[in-house]
Design a protein around this motif. Sequence first.
Motif, PDB file in Angstrom:
ATOM      1  N   VAL A 199       0.727  -1.454   0.231  1.00 26.98           N
ATOM      2  CA  VAL A 199      -0.153   0.196  -0.179  1.00 26.98           C
ATOM      3  C   VAL A 199       1.032   0.913  -0.322  1.00 26.98           C
ATOM      4  O   VAL A 199       2.024   0.913   0.067  1.00 26.98           O
ATOM      5  N   GLU A 207      -8.508   0.146   3.168  1.00 25.43           N
ATOM      6  CA  GLU A 207      -7.376  -0.280   2.131  1.00 25.43           C
ATOM      7  C   GLU A 207      -6.054  -1.214   2.490  1.00 25.43           C
ATOM      8  O   GLU A 207      -5.907  -2.366   2.392  1.00 25.43           O
ATOM      9  N   ALA A 211      -5.748  -5.253   3.119  1.00 25.24           N
ATOM     10  CA  ALA A 211      -4.347  -5.364   2.629  1.00 25.24           C
ATOM     11  C   ALA A 211      -3.109  -6.381   3.454  1.00 25.24           C
ATOM     12  O   ALA A 211      -2.462  -7.959   3.109  1.00 25.24           O
ATOM     13  N   LYS A 214      -5.387  -9.254   4.137  1.00 24.02           N
ATOM     14  CA  LYS A 214      -5.308 -10.273   2.801  1.00 24.02           C
ATOM     15  C   LYS A 214      -3.876 -11.277   2.997  1.00 24.02           C
ATOM     16  O   LYS A 214      -3.781 -12.031   3.052  1.00 24.02           O
TER      17      LYS A 214
END
Length: 262
Positions: A199, A207, A211, A214
């Motif tokens: 990022v 966001e 990330a 994930k």
Amino acid sequence: MFRILGVLAGFLILGILGSILGFLLGGFIDRFRTPGSGRMNAFSAARRQSVFLETVFTLMGKLAKVDGRVSETEIAHVEQFMRKLGMTHDHRLKAIALFKRGASPMFDIKPKVAEFMTVCGYSGNLRQMLLVYLIIMGMSDGRLNASEVQLLKEIAGYLGYSRTSFDRLLDMVLNQTHFAGGQATSANALEDAYKALGVSERSSDREIKHAYRKLMSQYHPDKLMGQGLPEEMISVATEQAKEVQAAYDLIKKHREQSRATA
């Protein structure tokens, strides 16, 4: 899935007794589904783990030799890797033989990667972990030279990665190593932390959290073992998860402090 179908079919045919029989039969089928469709049977798990290990050590040999010579640092890294895996004497000898085979000038990586894709390629996590191990191997002497990067890109292409997606993964892994042991080791720690998660400073909190989650999911031990990663190799994934956690914690702390002083 087959348990549910078994219950429904059994109930329609034989009522309550049929639903019980269908549940038992469906459970049996679920346990022995074909590779890639879900849970593995014992043979599939052993096969995937064996192919994964063979591919890792063979490609490590190729990567170590690609610049013309296998350095003492690279040999030490492989030996440390085998110790971390807790390999028996016989398994160490086999791993060394695979490493030497990969280091042979005439060795062609295509058949080995093709076998890996046939047996393990269904899992994006396994493909990624293979590249992660190789990137870490290439970094064992402190840097990646041009020939090593080129070979990694070639391997990534055979694994289905685009140049852009591989470059992004490479940048993330290289910056994750700056948080070895869960501690920042770089003067540009905050900048490294954003790169480690893939990022930027302009990314929103949502966001960044997405990330982070994930990556933690990709390095999750139970998920990786369920997909065929050998249990002995989980320690490396665990280390990567610690580095991701440290990077995320640093970003989160910095943003909280910035809001408090704003």
